[in-house]
Design a protein around this motif. Sequence first.
Motif, short mmCIF file in Angstrom:
data_model
loop_
_atom_site.label_atom_id
_atom_site.label_comp_id
_atom_site.label_asym_id
_atom_site.label_seq_id
_atom_site.Cartn_x
_atom_site.Cartn_y
_atom_site.Cartn_z
N TYR A 32 5.21 -5.10 4.14
CA TYR A 32 3.97 -5.46 3.47
C TYR A 32 3.52 -6.86 3.87
CZ TYR A 32 3.98 -1.44 0.36
OH TYR A 32 3.92 -0.18 -0.15
N SER A 33 2.23 -6.98 4.15
CA SER A 33 1.67 -8.32 4.19
C SER A 33 1.47 -8.77 2.74
CB SER A 33 0.34 -8.35 4.96
OG SER A 33 -0.65 -7.60 4.29
N TRP A 53 3.66 -9.27 7.55
CA TRP A 53 4.97 -8.78 7.16
C TRP A 53 6.10 -9.53 7.85
CZ3 TRP A 53 0.75 -5.69 8.16
CH2 TRP A 53 0.50 -5.44 9.51
N SER A 54 5.89 -9.91 9.11
CA SER A 54 6.94 -10.60 9.86
C SER A 54 6.95 -12.10 9.60
CB SER A 54 6.74 -10.36 11.36
OG SER A 54 5.45 -10.81 11.74
N GLY A 55 5.91 -12.61 8.98
CA GLY A 55 5.82 -14.04 8.72
C GLY A 55 5.28 -14.84 9.87
N ASP A 56 4.90 -14.19 10.97
CA ASP A 56 4.49 -14.94 12.16
C ASP A 56 3.00 -15.16 12.24
OD1 ASP A 56 4.62 -12.23 14.65
OD2 ASP A 56 3.72 -12.37 12.67
N SER A 57 2.27 -14.74 11.23
CA SER A 57 0.83 -14.95 11.23
C SER A 57 0.37 -15.22 9.80
CB SER A 57 0.10 -13.74 11.79
OG SER A 57 -1.28 -13.98 11.88
N THR A 58 -0.46 -16.24 9.65
CA THR A 58 -1.01 -16.59 8.34
C THR A 58 -2.51 -16.83 8.45
OG1 THR A 58 -0.54 -18.95 8.71
CG2 THR A 58 1.14 -17.68 7.56
N TYR A 59 -3.17 -16.80 7.31
CA TYR A 59 -4.61 -17.05 7.27
C TYR A 59 -4.94 -17.67 5.93
CZ TYR A 59 -9.63 -16.29 7.55
OH TYR A 59 -10.98 -16.48 7.57
N TYR A 60 -5.85 -18.67 5.95
CA TYR A 60 -6.17 -19.40 4.73
C TYR A 60 -7.67 -19.42 4.50
CZ TYR A 60 -1.42 -21.21 5.18
OH TYR A 60 -0.06 -21.31 5.30
N ALA A 98 0.32 -7.38 -2.59
CA ALA A 98 0.98 -6.76 -1.44
C ALA A 98 0.07 -5.71 -0.81
CB ALA A 98 2.29 -6.14 -1.85
N SER A 99 0.05 -5.71 0.53
CA SER A 99 -0.77 -4.75 1.26
C SER A 99 -0.03 -4.21 2.47
CB SER A 99 -2.06 -5.43 1.72
OG SER A 99 -2.82 -4.57 2.56
N LEU A 100 -0.26 -2.95 2.78
CA LEU A 100 0.27 -2.37 4.01
C LEU A 100 -0.61 -2.71 5.21
CD1 LEU A 100 1.46 1.14 2.76
CD2 LEU A 100 2.91 -0.70 3.61
N GLY A 101 -1.77 -3.28 4.94
CA GLY A 101 -2.69 -3.64 6.00
C GLY A 101 -2.71 -5.13 6.27
N TYR A 108 -5.18 -4.19 -1.21
CA TYR A 108 -3.94 -4.65 -1.84
C TYR A 108 -3.49 -3.62 -2.86
CZ TYR A 108 -4.41 -8.82 0.84
OH TYR A 108 -4.48 -9.68 1.90
N ASN A 109 -2.31 -3.05 -2.59
CA ASN A 109 -1.83 -1.94 -3.40
C ASN A 109 -1.17 -2.39 -4.69
OD1 ASN A 109 -1.08 -1.56 -0.24
ND2 ASN A 109 -1.97 0.32 -1.05
N TYR A 110 -0.58 -3.57 -4.67
CA TYR A 110 0.19 -4.04 -5.83
C TYR A 110 -0.16 -5.50 -6.13
CZ TYR A 110 2.86 0.10 -4.56
OH TYR A 110 3.23 1.38 -4.24
N TRP A 111 -0.17 -5.80 -7.44
CA TRP A 111 -0.52 -7.14 -7.92
C TRP A 111 0.49 -7.61 -8.94
CZ3 TRP A 111 -4.90 -9.81 -6.27
CH2 TRP A 111 -5.78 -9.08 -5.45
N GLY A 112 0.70 -8.92 -8.95
CA GLY A 112 1.51 -9.51 -10.01
C GLY A 112 0.68 -9.78 -11.24
N GLN A 113 1.34 -10.33 -12.26
CA GLN A 113 0.66 -10.58 -13.54
C GLN A 113 -0.01 -11.94 -13.59
OE1 GLN A 113 3.82 -11.17 -13.04
NE2 GLN A 113 4.06 -13.21 -13.94
#
Length: 121
Positions: A32-33, A53-60, A98-101, A108-113
């Motif tokens: 998951y990204s 997912w691999s941690g090798d790419s980020t975006y802000y 969390a997203s599979l894309g 984003y399929n899942y969210w925290g509180q």
Amino acid sequence: QVQLVESGGGLVQPGGSLKLSCAASGLPFSRYSMAWFRQAPGKEREFGARIKWSGDSTYYADSVKGRFTISRDNAKNTVYLQMDSLKPEDTAVYYCAASLGWGIRAEYNYWGQGTQVTVSS
């Protein structure tokens, strides 16, 4: 059952720092990204940062670029948000997701509180 649990929020003075954590369970975390969003009172939720997912790419988002750093530890199923040079306008509830894309159209399929961050003197 998938759970995303944020922690690390609190009250900090302008110019200060905080590090948020989001612990994931119930999902293959390394597939998951992950992203951080925030929502200030009376405003829409806005994107902050994402990491592949691999941690090798980020975006802000422009609003946090150069001040916030997203990272992840796949061995610990945890994503982090290091926030430096905090401003009062950073005050918001911060959510991890969390997203599979990947990319601007990722769902984003899942969210925290959420965890509250308040920047005030």
